[in-house]
Scaffold this active site. Sequence first.
Site, PDB file in Angstrom:
ATOM      1  N   HIS A  43     -37.022 -31.741 -29.729  1.00 22.52           N
ATOM      2  CA  HIS A  43     -36.638 -32.464 -30.953  1.00 22.52           C
ATOM      3  C   HIS A  43     -36.840 -31.573 -32.175  1.00 22.52           C
ATOM      4  O   HIS A  43     -35.988 -31.505 -33.061  1.00 22.52           O
ATOM      5  CB  HIS A  43     -37.528 -33.703 -31.158  1.00 22.52           C
ATOM      6  CG  HIS A  43     -37.391 -34.771 -30.124  1.00 22.52           C
ATOM      7  ND1 HIS A  43     -38.469 -35.328 -29.465  1.00 22.52           N
ATOM      8  CD2 HIS A  43     -36.290 -35.398 -29.647  1.00 22.52           C
ATOM      9  CE1 HIS A  43     -38.042 -36.257 -28.641  1.00 22.52           C
ATOM     10  NE2 HIS A  43     -36.718 -36.326 -28.712  1.00 22.52           N
ATOM     11  N   LYS A  67     -35.865 -48.946 -23.527  1.00 24.95           N
ATOM     12  CA  LYS A  67     -37.069 -48.188 -23.139  1.00 24.95           C
ATOM     13  C   LYS A  67     -38.328 -48.886 -23.635  1.00 24.95           C
ATOM     14  O   LYS A  67     -38.333 -49.464 -24.726  1.00 24.95           O
ATOM     15  CB  LYS A  67     -37.039 -46.791 -23.784  1.00 24.95           C
ATOM     16  CG  LYS A  67     -35.968 -45.863 -23.265  1.00 24.95           C
ATOM     17  CD  LYS A  67     -36.074 -44.526 -23.997  1.00 24.95           C
ATOM     18  CE  LYS A  67     -34.957 -43.567 -23.614  1.00 24.95           C
ATOM     19  NZ  LYS A  67     -34.911 -42.405 -24.522  1.00 24.95           N
ATOM     20  N   ARG A 116     -28.515 -31.724 -24.388  1.00 24.07           N
ATOM     21  CA  ARG A 116     -29.245 -30.827 -23.482  1.00 24.07           C
ATOM     22  C   ARG A 116     -28.362 -30.335 -22.346  1.00 24.07           C
ATOM     23  O   ARG A 116     -28.362 -29.185 -21.998  1.00 24.07           O
ATOM     24  CB  ARG A 116     -30.459 -31.563 -22.891  1.00 24.07           C
ATOM     25  CG  ARG A 116     -31.569 -31.774 -23.889  1.00 24.07           C
ATOM     26  CD  ARG A 116     -32.583 -32.721 -23.379  1.00 24.07           C
ATOM     27  NE  ARG A 116     -31.983 -34.051 -23.185  1.00 24.07           N
ATOM     28  CZ  ARG A 116     -32.668 -35.151 -22.967  1.00 24.07           C
ATOM     29  NH1 ARG A 116     -33.984 -35.100 -22.851  1.00 24.07           N
ATOM     30  NH2 ARG A 116     -32.072 -36.313 -22.819  1.00 24.07           N
ATOM     31  N   SER A 153     -38.884 -36.636 -23.653  1.00 28.65           N
ATOM     32  CA  SER A 153     -40.141 -37.357 -23.897  1.00 28.65           C
ATOM     33  C   SER A 153     -40.600 -38.058 -22.619  1.00 28.65           C
ATOM     34  O   SER A 153     -41.802 -38.120 -22.331  1.00 28.65           O
ATOM     35  CB  SER A 153     -39.951 -38.399 -24.996  1.00 28.65           C
ATOM     36  OG  SER A 153     -39.570 -37.780 -26.185  1.00 28.65           O
TER      37      SER A 153
HETATM   38  O1  PNS Z   1     -34.253 -40.944 -28.227  1.00 31.11           O
HETATM   39  P1  PNS Z   1     -33.302 -41.967 -27.660  1.00 31.11           P
HETATM   40  O2  PNS Z   1     -34.062 -43.139 -27.056  1.00 31.11           O
HETATM   41  O3  PNS Z   1     -32.320 -41.376 -26.699  1.00 31.11           O
HETATM   42  O4  PNS Z   1     -32.455 -42.513 -28.923  1.00 31.11           O
HETATM   43  C1  PNS Z   1     -31.417 -43.470 -28.751  1.00 31.11           C
HETATM   44  C2  PNS Z   1     -31.168 -44.188 -30.080  1.00 31.11           C
HETATM   45  C3  PNS Z   1     -32.437 -44.920 -30.522  1.00 31.11           C
HETATM   46  C4  PNS Z   1     -30.774 -43.178 -31.132  1.00 31.11           C
HETATM   47  C5  PNS Z   1     -30.006 -45.216 -29.860  1.00 31.11           C
HETATM   48  O5  PNS Z   1     -30.368 -46.110 -28.849  1.00 31.11           O
HETATM   49  C6  PNS Z   1     -29.642 -45.963 -31.137  1.00 31.11           C
HETATM   50  O6  PNS Z   1     -28.932 -45.440 -31.970  1.00 31.11           O
HETATM   51  N1  PNS Z   1     -30.152 -47.212 -31.279  1.00 31.11           N
HETATM   52  C7  PNS Z   1     -29.909 -48.051 -32.450  1.00 31.11           C
HETATM   53  C8  PNS Z   1     -28.913 -49.179 -32.160  1.00 31.11           C
HETATM   54  C9  PNS Z   1     -27.491 -48.630 -32.220  1.00 31.11           C
HETATM   55  O7  PNS Z   1     -26.998 -48.314 -33.285  1.00 31.11           O
HETATM   56  N2  PNS Z   1     -26.862 -48.461 -31.025  1.00 31.11           N
HETATM   57  C10 PNS Z   1     -25.615 -47.736 -30.857  1.00 31.11           C
HETATM   58  C11 PNS Z   1     -24.376 -48.536 -31.021  1.00 31.11           C
HETATM   59  S1  PNS Z   1     -24.203 -49.845 -29.885  1.00 31.11           S
END
Ligand code: PNS
Length: 187
Positions: A43, A67, A116, A153
């Site tokens: 990150h 999660k 990645r 993570s």
């Molecule tokens: O580190 P992660 O868990 O892969 O991050 C994923 C994250 C939190 C960026 C993603 O789930 C997200 O953007 N969540 C907020 C809700 C949202 O806008 N979802 C996408 C459109 S449905």
Amino acid sequence: MVKQRFSTVFLRLKWISADLLASVCLMKRAVCPGSFDPVTFGHLDIIERASAQFDEVVIAVLVNRTKSSMFTVQERMEMITKTTAHLPNIRVDSWSGLLVEYCKSNEIQSIVKGLRAVTDFDYELQMAQVNLQASGVETMFMATAPAHSFLSSSLVKELAHYGGDVSSMVPKIVNEALKARVAESGN
Ligand code: PNS
């Protein structure tokens, strides 16, 4: 005489504030969203590289509904704040709704994500397309540095849980927080 000086100063101030306002409005602002549970060197590599491309980068700790987390949002934010303290244009925040809503209310034009491997691609592409369609906010993908391409993570938490050495994957303060959390959980 005094009146004339006053109006000159006033005019200069007006000019400076208009200039300042224009530069704030034209600021190139991006968000690096994620769970950051906890933040890893992967990150931090993306955050550092994004900070070199934009005027301001907001690190948004978001709730990922799929999660469960090891650290609270506040703890995750503190770890990010401490490990990015050397970067002048970083702001750390949290949000629990749609990412594009956050972008809209914070005048953010771009989302920056690290890719990645191809395994990330399908899901990330889908999210980028949904976000673009919903709001016009662009997603920029950054190739993860090869040294971090296996890092996540979840993997760090799994290794730490079984007493594995994660010191090459996370900053020292994160490593210590992981050890403390594993010891607290006692299993
Ligand atoms: O580190 P992660 O868990 O892969 O991050 C994923 C994250 C939190 C960026 C993603 O789930 C997200 O953007 N969540 C907020 C809700 C949202 O806008 N979802 C996408 C459109 S449905």
